[in-house]
Design a protein around this motif. Structure first.
Motif, PDB file in Angstrom:
ATOM      1  N   GLN A  54       0.826  -1.197   0.000  1.00 20.77           N
ATOM      2  CA  GLN A  54       0.000   0.000   0.000  1.00 20.77           C
ATOM      3  C   GLN A  54       0.864   1.251   0.000  1.00 20.77           C
ATOM      4  OE1 GLN A  54      -1.837  -1.242   3.665  1.00 20.77           O
ATOM      5  NE2 GLN A  54      -1.070   0.564   4.730  1.00 20.77           N
ATOM      6  N   TYR A  55       0.221   2.356  -0.350  1.00 21.62           N
ATOM      7  CA  TYR A  55       0.844   3.674  -0.294  1.00 21.62           C
ATOM      8  C   TYR A  55       0.051   4.502   0.708  1.00 21.62           C
ATOM      9  CZ  TYR A  55       3.254   2.224  -4.539  1.00 21.62           C
ATOM     10  OH  TYR A  55       4.026   1.536  -5.443  1.00 21.62           O
ATOM     11  N   GLU A  56       0.757   5.170   1.619  1.00 24.44           N
ATOM     12  CA  GLU A  56       0.102   5.953   2.662  1.00 24.44           C
ATOM     13  C   GLU A  56       0.521   7.413   2.563  1.00 24.44           C
ATOM     14  OE1 GLU A  56       1.068   4.223   6.407  1.00 24.44           O
ATOM     15  OE2 GLU A  56      -0.144   2.416   6.083  1.00 24.44           O
ATOM     16  N   PHE A  57      -0.470   8.290   2.674  1.00 20.06           N
ATOM     17  CA  PHE A  57      -0.232   9.727   2.554  1.00 20.06           C
ATOM     18  C   PHE A  57      -0.926  10.443   3.711  1.00 20.06           C
ATOM     19  CE2 PHE A  57      -0.229   7.718  -1.546  1.00 20.06           C
ATOM     20  CZ  PHE A  57       0.872   8.250  -2.189  1.00 20.06           C
ATOM     21  N   LYS A  58      -0.224  11.393   4.316  1.00 21.58           N
ATOM     22  CA  LYS A  58      -0.785  12.116   5.453  1.00 21.58           C
ATOM     23  C   LYS A  58      -0.917  13.601   5.135  1.00 21.58           C
ATOM     24  CE  LYS A  58       1.016   8.908   8.936  1.00 21.58           C
ATOM     25  NZ  LYS A  58      -0.309   8.356   9.284  1.00 21.58           N
ATOM     26  N   LYS A  59      -2.076  14.150   5.495  1.00 22.96           N
ATOM     27  CA  LYS A  59      -2.320  15.586   5.349  1.00 22.96           C
ATOM     28  C   LYS A  59      -3.090  16.044   6.579  1.00 22.96           C
ATOM     29  CE  LYS A  59      -4.247  19.038   2.161  1.00 22.96           C
ATOM     30  NZ  LYS A  59      -2.975  19.771   1.952  1.00 22.96           N
ATOM     31  N   GLU A  60      -2.411  16.828   7.402  1.00 29.95           N
ATOM     32  CA  GLU A  60      -2.973  17.274   8.673  1.00 29.95           C
ATOM     33  C   GLU A  60      -3.399  16.050   9.491  1.00 29.95           C
ATOM     34  OE1 GLU A  60      -5.970  20.014   7.336  1.00 29.95           O
ATOM     35  OE2 GLU A  60      -4.490  21.550   6.822  1.00 29.95           O
ATOM     36  N   CYS A 109      -3.917   3.785   0.010  1.00 27.83           N
ATOM     37  CA  CYS A 109      -4.260   3.066  -1.220  1.00 27.83           C
ATOM     38  C   CYS A 109      -3.619   1.687  -1.142  1.00 27.83           C
ATOM     39  CB  CYS A 109      -3.755   3.814  -2.447  1.00 27.83           C
ATOM     40  SG  CYS A 109      -4.555   5.410  -2.712  1.00 27.83           S
ATOM     41  N   ALA A 110      -4.448   0.674  -0.934  1.00 25.16           N
ATOM     42  CA  ALA A 110      -3.946  -0.687  -0.722  1.00 25.16           C
ATOM     43  C   ALA A 110      -4.184  -1.541  -1.961  1.00 25.16           C
ATOM     44  CB  ALA A 110      -4.636  -1.312   0.486  1.00 25.16           C
ATOM     45  N   PHE A 111      -3.191  -2.379  -2.274  1.00 18.54           N
ATOM     46  CA  PHE A 111      -3.286  -3.321  -3.389  1.00 18.54           C
ATOM     47  C   PHE A 111      -3.297  -4.724  -2.800  1.00 18.54           C
ATOM     48  CE2 PHE A 111      -1.609   0.569  -4.994  1.00 18.54           C
ATOM     49  CZ  PHE A 111      -2.219   0.725  -6.230  1.00 18.54           C
ATOM     50  N   ILE A 112      -4.368  -5.447  -3.069  1.00 17.00           N
ATOM     51  CA  ILE A 112      -4.598  -6.729  -2.412  1.00 17.00           C
ATOM     52  C   ILE A 112      -4.307  -7.856  -3.395  1.00 17.00           C
ATOM     53  CG2 ILE A 112      -6.284  -8.130  -1.167  1.00 17.00           C
ATOM     54  CD1 ILE A 112      -7.776  -5.287  -0.819  1.00 17.00           C
TER      55      ILE A 112
END
Length: 253
Positions: free
Chosen positions: A207-213, A219-222
């Motif tokens: 997965q790709y993880e993004f943080k904003k505040e 976004c996970a790929f299974i």
């Protein structure tokens, strides 16, 4: 999903090589058949030995069928790759990797136990040049605010959003999204930088993880571990609370 730190990733990689075994004689025959066919450049015969689609690195299109493979044969199998394969010893240079299949050397070529070619991880100069050309073409189609990146990762669609993830270089991942009714040539609704790539286990899930505040966009790929899973999923957290979870279609990856 728990993050896997560098130590665990190294342990997983080490376990892959430790688990490698000598290929059984019956499978060596399949490998030898593949090698002999490649030596003779019998494109049509090799095309029958491929498990389609044969993945290529995005944005290069996957090889979808036999006809496509024959047309792109020389683009994939250049002299360097042919030499690696044809000079290989089925008993010494190929390894039984269990459920993953049979691997040549460090993984440039993979086959399954039925003798089908399942993966070519090598890139010829022709493919490298094609990839550069396709990336430049993508940049021209995007809004100027996001028309810069080193490598495109994927394009996803959920019921509400179009999502694009790019690598800006040095594993600096960028999340870009639009409402589903907008074109990606339009100005994005949301851009988040400095995302992280996270691997879960050895089955391929990531997965790709993004943080904003106080928000986290995941976004996970299974790939494995669930019954009839979606190909991908978007989950948005506010703090620790899930405020949106939607299955996603992989438009390109």
């Amino acid at each position: 999903m728990k993050k896997v730190n560098l130590f665990l990733v190294l342990v997983l990689l080490l376990s892959i090589f430790v688990s490698a075994q000598t290929v059984k004689p019956e499978y060596q025959k399949c490998i030898k058949s593949f090698i002999d066919t490649l030596k003779s450049d019998k494109k049509e015969v090799i095309a029958e030995m491929v498990a389609y689609p044969l993945k290529r690195e995005y944005p290069i299109p996957d090889v979808v069928d036999k006809s496509d493979f024959i047309k792109r044969y020389d683009e994939i199998f250049d002299t360097t790759l042919k030499n690696e394969i044809t000079k290989s010893n089925p008993a010494k240079d190929w390894s039984d990797m269990g459920w993953r299949g049979i691997m040549l050397n460090q993984g440039n070529v993979w086959m399954d136990f039925d003798g089908r070619l399942t993966s070519v991880n090598y890139q010829s100069k022709a493919e490298i040049d094609l990839k550069k050309k396709l990336i430049e073409a993508q940049k021209k189609e995007l809004d100027s605010s996001i028309a810069f990146f080193q490598k495109p990762i994927c394009i996803l669609e959920t019921d509400k959003f179009k999502i694009r993830i790019d690598n800006l270089g040095n594993k600096n991942y960028r999340y870009v999204s639009w409402s589903i009714d907008k074109a990606m040539s339009e100005k994005p609704d949301l851009i988040i930088y400095r995302g992280n790539f996270v691997v879960e286990g050895s089955g391929g899930n990531h997965q790709y993880e993004f943080k904003k505040e106080n928000y986290t966009y995941e976004c996970a790929f299974i790939v494995a571990g669930e019954k009839n899973p979606p190909a991908a999923k978007l989950t948005i957290y506010q703090g620790d609370k899930v405020i949106l979870s939607q299955n996603a279609k992989i438009i390109a990856k």
